[in-house]
Design a protein around this motif. Sequence first.
Motif, PDB file in Angstrom:
ATOM      1  N   GLN A 161       0.836  -1.195   0.000  1.00 22.66           N
ATOM      2  CA  GLN A 161       0.000   0.000   0.000  1.00 22.66           C
ATOM      3  C   GLN A 161       0.873   1.249   0.000  1.00 22.66           C
ATOM      4  O   GLN A 161       0.562   2.245  -0.647  1.00 22.66           O
ATOM      5  N   ASN A 162       1.994   1.184   0.733  1.00 24.52           N
ATOM      6  CA  ASN A 162       2.930   2.301   0.820  1.00 24.52           C
ATOM      7  C   ASN A 162       4.343   1.800   0.532  1.00 24.52           C
ATOM      8  O   ASN A 162       5.054   1.371   1.452  1.00 24.52           O
ATOM      9  N   PRO A 163       4.799   1.818  -0.720  1.00 21.84           N
ATOM     10  CA  PRO A 163       6.123   1.300  -1.070  1.00 21.84           C
ATOM     11  C   PRO A 163       7.262   1.961  -0.304  1.00 21.84           C
ATOM     12  O   PRO A 163       8.306   1.339  -0.087  1.00 21.84           O
ATOM     13  N   ALA A 164       7.073   3.202   0.149  1.00 16.98           N
ATOM     14  CA  ALA A 164       8.139   3.892   0.879  1.00 16.98           C
ATOM     15  C   ALA A 164       8.494   3.169   2.175  1.00 16.98           C
ATOM     16  O   ALA A 164       9.626   3.284   2.668  1.00 16.98           O
ATOM     17  N   ASN A 186      -3.767   0.803  -5.895  1.00 11.44           N
ATOM     18  CA  ASN A 186      -4.659   1.066  -7.024  1.00 11.44           C
ATOM     19  C   ASN A 186      -4.741  -0.144  -7.957  1.00 11.44           C
ATOM     20  O   ASN A 186      -5.813  -0.487  -8.466  1.00 11.44           O
ATOM     21  N   GLN A 187      -3.603  -0.807  -8.179  1.00 14.00           N
ATOM     22  CA  GLN A 187      -3.600  -2.007  -9.014  1.00 14.00           C
ATOM     23  C   GLN A 187      -4.368  -3.149  -8.357  1.00 14.00           C
ATOM     24  O   GLN A 187      -5.022  -3.936  -9.034  1.00 14.00           O
ATOM     25  N   LEU A 188      -4.262  -3.238  -7.020  1.00 14.36           N
ATOM     26  CA  LEU A 188      -5.014  -4.268  -6.304  1.00 14.36           C
ATOM     27  C   LEU A 188      -6.511  -4.071  -6.495  1.00 14.36           C
ATOM     28  O   LEU A 188      -7.246  -5.017  -6.797  1.00 14.36           O
ATOM     29  N   VAL A 189      -6.949  -2.842  -6.306  1.00  8.20           N
ATOM     30  CA  VAL A 189      -8.376  -2.541  -6.416  1.00  8.20           C
ATOM     31  C   VAL A 189      -8.901  -2.847  -7.814  1.00  8.20           C
ATOM     32  O   VAL A 189      -9.986  -3.421  -7.982  1.00  8.20           O
ATOM     33  N   LYS A 190      -8.112  -2.492  -8.827  1.00  7.84           N
ATOM     34  CA  LYS A 190      -8.543  -2.697 -10.209  1.00  7.84           C
ATOM     35  C   LYS A 190      -8.199  -4.079 -10.746  1.00  7.84           C
ATOM     36  O   LYS A 190      -8.561  -4.415 -11.876  1.00  7.84           O
ATOM     37  N   LYS A 191      -7.477  -4.862  -9.946  1.00  8.46           N
ATOM     38  CA  LYS A 191      -7.020  -6.209 -10.344  1.00  8.46           C
ATOM     39  C   LYS A 191      -6.153  -6.152 -11.596  1.00  8.46           C
ATOM     40  O   LYS A 191      -6.153  -7.079 -12.423  1.00  8.46           O
ATOM     41  N   VAL A 208      -5.615  -2.810   3.958  1.00 10.44           N
ATOM     42  CA  VAL A 208      -6.040  -2.787   2.552  1.00 10.44           C
ATOM     43  C   VAL A 208      -5.514  -4.013   1.823  1.00 10.44           C
ATOM     44  O   VAL A 208      -6.245  -4.701   1.101  1.00 10.44           O
ATOM     45  N   VAL A 209      -4.227  -4.306   2.008  1.00  6.33           N
ATOM     46  CA  VAL A 209      -3.620  -5.461   1.345  1.00  6.33           C
ATOM     47  C   VAL A 209      -4.287  -6.755   1.812  1.00  6.33           C
ATOM     48  O   VAL A 209      -4.554  -7.655   1.013  1.00  6.33           O
ATOM     49  N   HIS A 210      -4.567  -6.847   3.118  1.00  5.18           N
ATOM     50  CA  HIS A 210      -5.237  -8.040   3.647  1.00  5.18           C
ATOM     51  C   HIS A 210      -6.602  -8.233   2.978  1.00  5.18           C
ATOM     52  O   HIS A 210      -6.980  -9.357   2.622  1.00  5.18           O
ATOM     53  N   TYR A 211      -7.318  -7.155   2.814  1.00  6.70           N
ATOM     54  CA  TYR A 211      -8.651  -7.231   2.219  1.00  6.70           C
ATOM     55  C   TYR A 211      -8.593  -7.778   0.794  1.00  6.70           C
ATOM     56  O   TYR A 211      -9.458  -8.572   0.383  1.00  6.70           O
ATOM     57  N   TYR A 212      -7.580  -7.350   0.033  1.00  9.03           N
ATOM     58  CA  TYR A 212      -7.478  -7.755  -1.366  1.00  9.03           C
ATOM     59  C   TYR A 212      -6.547  -8.948  -1.584  1.00  9.03           C
ATOM     60  O   TYR A 212      -6.214  -9.280  -2.720  1.00  9.03           O
ATOM     61  N   LEU A 213      -6.146  -9.602  -0.480  1.00  6.94           N
ATOM     62  CA  LEU A 213      -5.182 -10.696  -0.577  1.00  6.94           C
ATOM     63  C   LEU A 213      -5.684 -11.828  -1.471  1.00  6.94           C
ATOM     64  O   LEU A 213      -4.903 -12.479  -2.172  1.00  6.94           O
ATOM     65  N   LYS A 214      -6.986 -12.068  -1.458  1.00  5.34           N
ATOM     66  CA  LYS A 214      -7.537 -13.165  -2.266  1.00  5.34           C
ATOM     67  C   LYS A 214      -7.271 -12.938  -3.758  1.00  5.34           C
ATOM     68  O   LYS A 214      -7.074 -13.888  -4.515  1.00  5.34           O
ATOM     69  N   TYR A 215      -7.247 -11.655  -4.179  1.00  6.27           N
ATOM     70  CA  TYR A 215      -6.944 -11.374  -5.580  1.00  6.27           C
ATOM     71  C   TYR A 215      -5.516 -11.753  -5.925  1.00  6.27           C
ATOM     72  O   TYR A 215      -5.218 -12.200  -7.027  1.00  6.27           O
ATOM     73  N   VAL A 216      -4.633 -11.556  -4.950  1.00  6.91           N
ATOM     74  CA  VAL A 216      -3.218 -11.876  -5.171  1.00  6.91           C
ATOM     75  C   VAL A 216      -3.037 -13.385  -5.291  1.00  6.91           C
ATOM     76  O   VAL A 216      -2.382 -13.881  -6.210  1.00  6.91           O
ATOM     77  N   THR A 217      -3.605 -14.117  -4.339  1.00  7.96           N
ATOM     78  CA  THR A 217      -3.429 -15.572  -4.354  1.00  7.96           C
ATOM     79  C   THR A 217      -4.150 -16.220  -5.532  1.00  7.96           C
ATOM     80  O   THR A 217      -3.713 -17.258  -6.034  1.00  7.96           O
ATOM     81  N   GLU A 242      -3.201 -16.723  11.046  1.00 10.78           N
ATOM     82  CA  GLU A 242      -3.868 -17.909  10.511  1.00 10.78           C
ATOM     83  C   GLU A 242      -4.573 -17.594   9.201  1.00 10.78           C
ATOM     84  O   GLU A 242      -4.581 -18.417   8.269  1.00 10.78           O
ATOM     85  N   SER A 243      -5.155 -16.412   9.126  1.00  5.45           N
ATOM     86  CA  SER A 243      -5.824 -15.996   7.899  1.00  5.45           C
ATOM     87  C   SER A 243      -4.823 -15.901   6.753  1.00  5.45           C
ATOM     88  O   SER A 243      -5.119 -16.310   5.623  1.00  5.45           O
ATOM     89  N   ILE A 244      -3.646 -15.365   7.045  1.00  2.00           N
ATOM     90  CA  ILE A 244      -2.593 -15.254   6.030  1.00  2.00           C
ATOM     91  C   ILE A 244      -2.140 -16.638   5.576  1.00  2.00           C
ATOM     92  O   ILE A 244      -1.973 -16.904   4.380  1.00  2.00           O
ATOM     93  N   ARG A 245      -1.926 -17.536   6.542  1.00  3.75           N
ATOM     94  CA  ARG A 245      -1.496 -18.897   6.196  1.00  3.75           C
ATOM     95  C   ARG A 245      -2.558 -19.618   5.368  1.00  3.75           C
ATOM     96  O   ARG A 245      -2.252 -20.351   4.430  1.00  3.75           O
ATOM     97  N   ASP A 246      -3.832 -19.409   5.729  1.00  4.63           N
ATOM     98  CA  ASP A 246      -4.921 -20.026   4.977  1.00  4.63           C
ATOM     99  C   ASP A 246      -4.952 -19.537   3.532  1.00  4.63           C
ATOM    100  O   ASP A 246      -5.426 -20.250   2.635  1.00  4.63           O
ATOM    101  N   ALA A 247      -4.450 -18.320   3.322  1.00 10.14           N
ATOM    102  CA  ALA A 247      -4.409 -17.767   1.957  1.00 10.14           C
ATOM    103  C   ALA A 247      -3.246 -18.334   1.147  1.00 10.14           C
ATOM    104  O   ALA A 247      -3.114 -18.050  -0.044  1.00 10.14           O
ATOM    105  N   GLY A 248      -2.399 -19.140   1.804  1.00 13.90           N
ATOM    106  CA  GLY A 248      -1.292 -19.773   1.098  1.00 13.90           C
ATOM    107  C   GLY A 248       0.038 -19.076   1.252  1.00 13.90           C
ATOM    108  O   GLY A 248       1.003 -19.417   0.564  1.00 13.90           O
TER     109      GLY A 248
END
Length: 272
Positions: A161-164, A186-191, A208-217, A242-248
């Motif tokens: 979310q914040n590369p800096a 922005n790329q996460l939101v737009k996939k 924010v990243v956690h919310y869109y993590l499913k798009y990444v996996t 655990e949620s992160i691990r469940d996402a792979g």
Amino acid sequence: MSEKARILCVEDEDMLLQDLKEELEDENYEVLTAKDGQAALAILKEEKPDLIISDMMMPKLDGPGLLTHLRQNRPSLNDVPFIFLTAKATRDDLVAGKRLGVDDYLTKPVDYDLLLATVEASLGQVTRVKKQNQMKFRRIYNAIQKQRATTEDLKISFVAQNPASVQPILNALKDLGCAVSIITENQLVKKSFSVGDSDILFIVYSKVVHYYLKYVTEDISKDWKGLSVLLAPPKLSQEQRESIRDAGISNMIEYPYPPIEVFKLLMRKMKA
């Protein structure tokens, strides 16, 4: 140092703490302040300063207590110079402090020219060590790169979310020769992204990243041979883990993301 160094000053005398802050800020340092060791620990849960200056005699948690806690429980801060500020500096005090792991002493009343010279020297030493380590990493990386079946550089992707917040890691990986790309919020939101060709995927945790993590996996195929790594904050709950691990996402590095842990992952992937 090229970037503004951050210094944590721990002192229970209000006027002296303010003087320390002003003197250091006049030299273009960023200054964090705490009135005792307990307050300092609260700051250190969220921040990693470049140097710590601490009074020895304080209420709640004194300087030696603070230093002992950090050396025993916060190995990620072992590369942060720790300087005692004290009105008493007997031989026994100096020996005891050195055994605790203190890097230097300054005595009260404060000689600010000496203070600034000590700070500059301590930060300079840290910079030299970091550069030496970076050169070692580069030699190891190049040696293993020559043994790989492919001549392509490692492809590293960051979801942030914040590369800096991870800029030092980005710079270090680029210096090694890795091909680094950023996937923004922005790329996460737009996939509008792809991570399938990445050798290592770093995911910098945020809500924010956690919310869109499913798009990444979902973008990672089952036969993907890369490594996925969560760069986690220090206070990540067990439920979140655990949620992160469940996402792979099986690998995790906690803030402040020790460079050696990042480098180990690079070596692991290159040797695979």
